[in-house]
Scaffold this motif. Structure first.
Motif, PDB file in Angstrom:
ATOM      1  N   GLU A 154       5.828  12.712 -12.556  1.00 50.85           N
ATOM      2  CA  GLU A 154       6.686  12.977 -11.392  1.00 50.85           C
ATOM      3  C   GLU A 154       5.928  12.891 -10.078  1.00 50.85           C
ATOM      4  O   GLU A 154       6.188  13.639  -9.134  1.00 50.85           O
ATOM      5  N   ASN A 155       4.964  11.982 -10.011  1.00 53.74           N
ATOM      6  CA  ASN A 155       4.271  11.716  -8.753  1.00 53.74           C
ATOM      7  C   ASN A 155       4.965  10.571  -8.014  1.00 53.74           C
ATOM      8  O   ASN A 155       5.628   9.728  -8.615  1.00 53.74           O
ATOM      9  N   VAL A 156       4.777  10.520  -6.713  1.00 56.16           N
ATOM     10  CA  VAL A 156       5.237   9.397  -5.894  1.00 56.16           C
ATOM     11  C   VAL A 156       4.011   8.755  -5.256  1.00 56.16           C
ATOM     12  O   VAL A 156       3.260   9.416  -4.532  1.00 56.16           O
ATOM     13  N   SER A 157       3.801   7.480  -5.564  1.00 52.38           N
ATOM     14  CA  SER A 157       2.679   6.739  -4.985  1.00 52.38           C
ATOM     15  C   SER A 157       3.266   5.574  -4.205  1.00 52.38           C
ATOM     16  O   SER A 157       3.714   4.588  -4.786  1.00 52.38           O
ATOM     17  N   LYS A 158       3.250   5.688  -2.896  1.00 54.31           N
ATOM     18  CA  LYS A 158       4.023   4.776  -2.047  1.00 54.31           C
ATOM     19  C   LYS A 158       3.190   4.258  -0.885  1.00 54.31           C
ATOM     20  O   LYS A 158       2.462   5.012  -0.238  1.00 54.31           O
ATOM     21  N   GLY A 159       3.288   2.950  -0.637  1.00 60.38           N
ATOM     22  CA  GLY A 159       2.632   2.364   0.527  1.00 60.38           C
ATOM     23  C   GLY A 159       1.128   2.297   0.410  1.00 60.38           C
ATOM     24  O   GLY A 159       0.426   2.317   1.424  1.00 60.38           O
ATOM     25  N   ASN A 160       0.609   2.204  -0.811  1.00 60.36           N
ATOM     26  CA  ASN A 160      -0.824   2.021  -1.027  1.00 60.36           C
ATOM     27  C   ASN A 160      -1.102   0.547  -1.340  1.00 60.36           C
ATOM     28  O   ASN A 160      -0.186  -0.255  -1.469  1.00 60.36           O
ATOM     29  N   MET A 161      -2.395   0.196  -1.492  1.00 59.81           N
ATOM     30  CA  MET A 161      -2.682  -1.154  -1.959  1.00 59.81           C
ATOM     31  C   MET A 161      -2.206  -1.279  -3.403  1.00 59.81           C
ATOM     32  O   MET A 161      -1.537  -2.245  -3.764  1.00 59.81           O
ATOM     33  N   THR A 162      -2.534  -0.295  -4.234  1.00 58.15           N
ATOM     34  CA  THR A 162      -2.024  -0.214  -5.601  1.00 58.15           C
ATOM     35  C   THR A 162      -1.590   1.222  -5.857  1.00 58.15           C
ATOM     36  O   THR A 162      -2.308   2.166  -5.523  1.00 58.15           O
ATOM     37  N   GLY A 163      -0.408   1.363  -6.457  1.00 61.90           N
ATOM     38  CA  GLY A 163       0.110   2.710  -6.684  1.00 61.90           C
ATOM     39  C   GLY A 163      -0.802   3.543  -7.552  1.00 61.90           C
ATOM     40  O   GLY A 163      -1.209   4.645  -7.180  1.00 61.90           O
ATOM     41  N   THR A 164      -1.154   3.006  -8.728  1.00 60.46           N
ATOM     42  CA  THR A 164      -2.052   3.713  -9.648  1.00 60.46           C
ATOM     43  C   THR A 164      -2.838   2.693 -10.458  1.00 60.46           C
ATOM     44  O   THR A 164      -2.294   1.683 -10.899  1.00 60.46           O
ATOM     45  N   MET A 165      -4.119   2.986 -10.691  1.00 55.24           N
ATOM     46  CA  MET A 165      -4.949   2.145 -11.543  1.00 55.24           C
ATOM     47  C   MET A 165      -5.489   2.969 -12.694  1.00 55.24           C
ATOM     48  O   MET A 165      -6.058   4.038 -12.501  1.00 55.24           O
ATOM     49  N   LEU A 166      -5.294   2.432 -13.906  1.00 56.40           N
ATOM     50  CA  LEU A 166      -5.895   2.994 -15.105  1.00 56.40           C
ATOM     51  C   LEU A 166      -6.926   1.994 -15.610  1.00 56.40           C
ATOM     52  O   LEU A 166      -6.594   0.845 -15.882  1.00 56.40           O
TER      53      LEU A 166
END
Length: 423
Positions: free
Chosen positions: A202-214
């Motif tokens: 339930e996170n919001v990752s917005k307006g980044n270069m990449t939302g999330t990296m695994l």
């Protein structure tokens, strides 16, 4: 008369000196005097100092409390066990590389209702366990918002982090919970490396270069997050997976990213009930094998799916708005398989300038004539007739996606013009 004035001067000075001393070192002095388990309430004001908390106490601000420092060492260092830090604004202005506002070691600490403005790192956990960080805000510049190194079983929730290099960064840190956070204007909203069995929910990752990296991560649960508007870089993605195994990607929303999900060298992951809408590319595989995708919904993407050197992936009953659909059984699935051919991706990998011809009629004809081998095709044999998750009746694909497409074409054209060798 002179003796009277001198006596009065020294009397006033005797009252002022303790006050000056108390103001300059009051916090650390009060911490040192406090017994274990004590609560220290800090009066409203600005405190120019660095402090170390190494015993189980609570440091709590009353009103607007600011602790500020521009020195190399952390402004607040937390050690030992059961330290609580509440209702404080921390301003870190050091230009020393990798300096930090709050350094945390030990276990069972609680940090909440903080506002951190930092030129480097916000909060660093080094070998910390069972730490709670919540309901706070971090505004960063040249370091990570929250940085975990060999730190396990910690909880980070309801944080607002912006302007950092990585909003939340984990390395060799396992069994942590990241929930309800809002991450923006960073390189990676959340970045996990060599870290296993973590929960992102339930996170919001917005307006980044990449939302999330695994990266090099196992057993991660990515549940009900929103990855959106990550598109301002040619390498932007909502979710980037690199050498990831045994991970669940369930119930997430990927909207208006350059690539919704990009997966490379990753195996045996489950992607279920995700909504991928209005992305330039919905999902992209590169050397990704034996993954299962089911009940996902793809709507309004310029290109639904691409895969190269990827095989044995199970695409089962996803909804593709670009597919032809005929339900001959009444079971809600189409008898016409959805197929994504990697021909264009293979072509542009060798000659990037061919991106200029994306969706050109001639290129579509070539793709049909020079069909890729069956083993390279991404195929959903029984696509859904209706979306598996709710989608808006009218998406923003027209203005948004054509803008993204125009940007991609311009970048490719500039690369072609300035990248040519002069004769």
């Amino acid at each position: 008369m002179k003796i009277y004035k001198m006596a009065l001067f020294f009397l006033v000075l005797s009252f002022c000196l303790p006050s000056i001393s108390e103001a300059s070192g009051s916090l650390q002095a009060r911490v040192d005097r406090a017994s274990a388990g004590a609560t220290i309430e800090i009066e409203e004001g600005v405190y120019e100092e660095s402090i170390v908390l190494s015993k189980p106490i609570t440091l709590k601000g009353k009103g607007e409390v600011v602790i500020r420092s521009c020195v190399e060492q952390p402004i607040i260092t937390i050690e030992g066990k059961h330290v609580s830090l509440q209702n404080i604004k921390v301003e870190q202005c050091s230009d020393v590389n990798k300096s930090t506002a709050i350094s945390v070691m030990g276990s069972s600490h609680n940090l909440q209702n903080l506002y951190i403005d930092t030129t480097q790192f916000g909060i660093k956990l080094d070998g910390a366990q069972n730490v709670m960080i919540q309901n706070s805000e971090i505004n960063g510049r040249d370091g990570n918002g929250i940085d975990l190194w060999e730190s396990n079983h910690n909880t980070i929730r309801n944080m607002k982090i912006s302007g950092a290099v990585d909003g939340i960064y984990l390395e060799q840190s396992h069994d942590n919970s990241l929930t309800g956070n809002y991450l923006s204007r960073s390189r990676y909203g959340m970045h996990l490396m060599y870290s296993n069995n973590n929960l992102l929910k339930e996170n919001v990752s917005k307006g980044n270069m990449t939302g999330t990296m695994l990266m090099e991560a196992k057993g991660t649960s990515v549940l009900h997050n929103e990855f959106s508007d990550n598109k301002d870089n040619v390498n932007a993605q909502g979710l980037l997976m690199y050498y990831v195994t045994g991970t669940e990607i369930i119930g997430n929303q990927m909207t208006e990213n350059r690539v919704g999900i990009y997966m490379e060298n990753s195996q045996k992951n489950l992607l279920k009930s995700n909504k991928l809408t209005d992305n330039f590319i919905g999902i992209q595989f590169n050397k990704a094998n034996e993954n299962k995708l089911t009940l996902n919904t793809f709507v309004g993407n310029v290109n639904e799916a691409q895969a190269i050197e990827s095989s044995k992936n199970g695409f089962i009953q996803n909804y593709w708005d670009a597919s032809a659909k005929v339900d001959t059984t009444g079971k809600g699935t189409s008898a016409i398989a959805f197929t994504a051919d990697p021909y264009f991706l293979t072509l542009t990998k060798d000659v990037p300038e061919y991106q200029l011809f994306f969706q050109a009629p001639g290129l579509d004809l070539l793709q049909k004539m020079l069909k890729s081998p069956e083993s390279q095709l991404l195929k959903d044999p029984r696509p859904l007739m209706q979306p598996s998750v709710d989608v808006e009746k009218e998406t923003s694909s027209s203005p948004v996606l054509w803008t993204i497409s125009a940007i991609m074409v311009c970048l490719s054209l500039l690369s072609f013009i300035f990248g040519r060798k002069r004769i």
